[in-house]
Design a protein around this motif. Sequence first.
Motif, PDB file in Angstrom:
ATOM      1  N   ALA A  55       0.823  -1.208   0.000  1.00 61.11           N
ATOM      2  CA  ALA A  55       0.000   0.000   0.000  1.00 61.11           C
ATOM      3  C   ALA A  55       0.858   1.259   0.000  1.00 61.11           C
ATOM      4  N   VAL A  56       1.920   1.250   0.810  1.00 65.80           N
ATOM      5  CA  VAL A  56       2.821   2.408   0.853  1.00 65.80           C
ATOM      6  C   VAL A  56       3.502   2.595  -0.505  1.00 65.80           C
ATOM      7  N   GLY A  57       3.953   1.494  -1.091  1.00 65.00           N
ATOM      8  CA  GLY A  57       4.594   1.573  -2.405  1.00 65.00           C
ATOM      9  C   GLY A  57       3.666   2.122  -3.464  1.00 65.00           C
ATOM     10  N   ASN A  58       2.420   1.654  -3.468  1.00 67.01           N
ATOM     11  CA  ASN A  58       1.446   2.134  -4.446  1.00 67.01           C
ATOM     12  C   ASN A  58       1.126   3.614  -4.239  1.00 67.01           C
ATOM     13  N   SER A  59       1.116   4.051  -2.990  1.00 68.84           N
ATOM     14  CA  SER A  59       0.841   5.462  -2.701  1.00 68.84           C
ATOM     15  C   SER A  59       1.937   6.361  -3.254  1.00 68.84           C
ATOM     16  N   LEU A  60       3.190   5.891  -3.153  1.00 64.85           N
ATOM     17  CA  LEU A  60       4.323   6.694  -3.607  1.00 64.85           C
ATOM     18  C   LEU A  60       4.571   6.567  -5.105  1.00 64.85           C
ATOM     19  N   LEU A  61       3.888   5.629  -5.726  1.00 65.14           N
ATOM     20  CA  LEU A  61       4.199   5.238  -7.097  1.00 65.14           C
ATOM     21  C   LEU A  61       4.168   6.388  -8.097  1.00 65.14           C
ATOM     22  N   ASP A  62       3.109   7.187  -8.084  1.00 67.41           N
ATOM     23  CA  ASP A  62       3.021   8.234  -9.112  1.00 67.41           C
ATOM     24  C   ASP A  62       2.891   9.636  -8.537  1.00 67.41           C
ATOM     25  N   GLY A  63       3.026   9.762  -7.223  1.00 68.39           N
ATOM     26  CA  GLY A  63       2.977  11.088  -6.628  1.00 68.39           C
ATOM     27  C   GLY A  63       1.656  11.794  -6.826  1.00 68.39           C
ATOM     28  N   GLY A  64       0.571  11.030  -7.055  1.00 65.73           N
ATOM     29  CA  GLY A  64      -0.738  11.635  -7.257  1.00 65.73           C
ATOM     30  C   GLY A  64      -0.885  12.302  -8.614  1.00 65.73           C
ATOM     31  N   MET A  65       0.072  12.069  -9.511  1.00 65.86           N
ATOM     32  CA  MET A  65       0.074  12.788 -10.789  1.00 65.86           C
ATOM     33  C   MET A  65      -0.976  12.292 -11.769  1.00 65.86           C
ATOM     34  N   THR A  66      -1.394  11.022 -11.658  1.00 67.31           N
ATOM     35  CA  THR A  66      -2.457  10.559 -12.547  1.00 67.31           C
ATOM     36  C   THR A  66      -3.781  11.246 -12.216  1.00 67.31           C
ATOM     37  N   SER A  67      -4.009  11.526 -10.928  1.00 70.30           N
ATOM     38  CA  SER A  67      -5.204  12.288 -10.547  1.00 70.30           C
ATOM     39  C   SER A  67      -5.130  13.706 -11.101  1.00 70.30           C
ATOM     40  N   SER A  68      -3.935  14.257 -11.135  1.00 66.99           N
ATOM     41  CA  SER A  68      -3.758  15.588 -11.707  1.00 66.99           C
ATOM     42  C   SER A  68      -4.062  15.582 -13.197  1.00 66.99           C
ATOM     43  N   HIS A 213       2.868  19.288  -8.020  1.00 65.63           N
ATOM     44  CA  HIS A 213       2.390  20.269  -7.043  1.00 65.63           C
ATOM     45  C   HIS A 213       0.980  19.935  -6.581  1.00 65.63           C
ATOM     46  N   PHE A 214       0.144  19.507  -7.519  1.00 66.66           N
ATOM     47  CA  PHE A 214      -1.205  19.080  -7.137  1.00 66.66           C
ATOM     48  C   PHE A 214      -1.167  17.697  -6.496  1.00 66.66           C
ATOM     49  N   GLY A 215      -0.350  16.812  -7.057  1.00 65.57           N
ATOM     50  CA  GLY A 215      -0.406  15.413  -6.666  1.00 65.57           C
ATOM     51  C   GLY A 215       0.275  15.040  -5.369  1.00 65.57           C
ATOM     52  N   TYR A 216       1.299  15.795  -4.956  1.00 66.29           N
ATOM     53  CA  TYR A 216       2.041  15.359  -3.774  1.00 66.29           C
ATOM     54  C   TYR A 216       1.167  15.373  -2.522  1.00 66.29           C
ATOM     55  N   LYS A 217       0.201  16.309  -2.470  1.00 65.99           N
ATOM     56  CA  LYS A 217      -0.715  16.345  -1.330  1.00 65.99           C
ATOM     57  C   LYS A 217      -1.616  15.112  -1.328  1.00 65.99           C
ATOM     58  N   LEU A 218      -2.035  14.711  -2.530  1.00 67.80           N
ATOM     59  CA  LEU A 218      -2.824  13.481  -2.629  1.00 67.80           C
ATOM     60  C   LEU A 218      -1.989  12.266  -2.231  1.00 67.80           C
ATOM     61  N   THR A 219      -0.707  12.299  -2.594  1.00 60.79           N
ATOM     62  CA  THR A 219       0.177  11.201  -2.224  1.00 60.79           C
ATOM     63  C   THR A 219       0.319  11.100  -0.715  1.00 60.79           C
ATOM     64  N   LEU A 220       0.503  12.238  -0.071  1.00 52.38           N
ATOM     65  CA  LEU A 220       0.595  12.241   1.390  1.00 52.38           C
ATOM     66  C   LEU A 220      -0.714  11.749   2.009  1.00 52.38           C
ATOM     67  N   SER A 221      -1.845  12.185   1.434  1.00 53.79           N
ATOM     68  CA  SER A 221      -3.152  11.732   1.917  1.00 53.79           C
ATOM     69  C   SER A 221      -3.295  10.227   1.744  1.00 53.79           C
ATOM     70  N   SER A 222      -2.922   9.750   0.544  1.00 58.12           N
ATOM     71  CA  SER A 222      -3.004   8.319   0.255  1.00 58.12           C
ATOM     72  C   SER A 222      -2.069   7.520   1.145  1.00 58.12           C
ATOM     73  N   LEU A 223      -0.888   8.083   1.403  1.00 58.68           N
ATOM     74  CA  LEU A 223       0.082   7.404   2.258  1.00 58.68           C
ATOM     75  C   LEU A 223      -0.458   7.241   3.669  1.00 58.68           C
ATOM     76  N   ILE A 224      -1.024   8.309   4.196  1.00 62.75           N
ATOM     77  CA  ILE A 224      -1.612   8.256   5.538  1.00 62.75           C
ATOM     78  C   ILE A 224      -2.767   7.254   5.566  1.00 62.75           C
ATOM     79  N   THR A 225      -3.617   7.316   4.539  1.00 63.52           N
ATOM     80  CA  THR A 225      -4.776   6.413   4.466  1.00 63.52           C
ATOM     81  C   THR A 225      -4.333   4.961   4.411  1.00 63.52           C
TER      82      THR A 225
END
Length: 488
Positions: A55-68, A213-225
């Motif tokens: 789960a941690v690996g998947n969270s860090l995988l794309d830095g939330g950039m696909t959501s961006s 810039h948009f995705g790293y916050k999502l990555t941190l959110s996903s990482l915590i989740t």
Amino acid sequence: MYIVSLKKKAINGIAWTFGQQVSVQAINFLIQIVLARILVPEMFGIIALLQVFIAVGNSLLDGGMTSSLIRTKSPTQSDYSTVFIMNLAFSVAIYIIVFCISPLVAKFYHQNILKSIIRIYTLGFIIQALVAVQTTKLTVELNFKLQMLMELPAIIIGGIVGVVLAEFGYGVWSLVYLYLIRTSVFMLLHWFWSNWRPNLSAFKFERFKFHFHFGYKLTLSSLITNIYLNIYPLIIGKYFTITQLGYYQQANSISYFPVSNFSAALSKVTFPLFTSINEDLIKVRQLFLKFSMLTFFITCPIMFILSLNSQMLFRVVLTDKWAQSAPYFKFLSLGYIFYPFSLFSMSILLSKGRSDLHFKAEVIKKTISLIMVIGLVVAYRNMWAIIIGAIFSLLLFSFVNSVFCCRLINLSLLKLFKSILPPFLYCIIAYFIVQYGLDYLSVRYLILGIIVNSLSFLIIYFILCYIFKNKSLEYCVIQIKSFIKNKK
């Protein structure tokens, strides 16, 4: 004309996405059932130990950039190629780190086999990075039909390989190779059928900064989740037995199965849909309320029926060796009722570009929940502390998410709750009538008992919806008629 086209796209998107989720996950579910009947609970417990690292690996995988990419209007080849290249680089780096720490993980759990399993299983990081952008591009284009046609063969081929290996005595390795084969086939089909290819020369550092810039916050959110969601296997694996972890994991995964599929289908459509209309606040509020009512109308009876029949379902489907999972499943099913609503309400924040609020909500939820779960485990030292903590967390997540979402779109929290709670109340009434007003059939007729209980529950539920003229029922009927009309 635009509104009609958008509505038609939304209806067709939900239909194809839901079809994809139901067909793919139904097949996957059947495969898991077959494997559960062949393998012992310890095998599933070993795989569950890996989940926090996966789960941690998947969270860090794309830095939330696909959501961006999804929220970017008219993304270019430069956008797609930049994200693809960075995803691949991140995945290789993460795999190397996990490869190096695998002996420490095995030592932590006192399971030597974990060292080799982790090193093979996490090859999936690189495989997923090779397909993430193609899948995102199809999502942006609302092409869920092609996604379904590619995912079905991957699930079937991987499942066949896993079952055959399990029958031949490969044990836990059958689950490892099932995952890798399925992921590889899915990736190869995307490269064969998708019309997009990365262009290395199209990489632009400024586009990377924009998406990151948009995705790293999502990555941190996903990482915590993901750390939080997998803290349960981590605690159980360390302080309880691997067998108990297997029981918990099976109960949790089966109770999560129906809501996760509905949630994934709904979120996959609502995120790009809300993004396309995010400037029209009135339309966003109306659509959010309708989707909320529809979500509870569908998920409430499904999860209550599963809880009602928990003991009989586990005896019929998984055999008596999984009987200890049934009590966990009974209560987790009720807790997961609010999960789809919790997840898709976050689509509002993402569609508005408020990844900062998304991160803030995750920090609040996970901090409170983590303190409570650790406190329960320390105080009681039994599995029921884990179950109670999980249910409380699911309720807390829904409440916090709804608060953030409602504030952003100027929607009254009371109005939202008044619109979504009726189906839940009807289900409670139906549950107690069937549970205590009707006698279960003899244990010799388990399948018939499940059918009678389920039908009785649904009849009472729909009667209550009809008597009280529930808007969710009316809206559901309207959408079904609309979908049928569009297909003619």
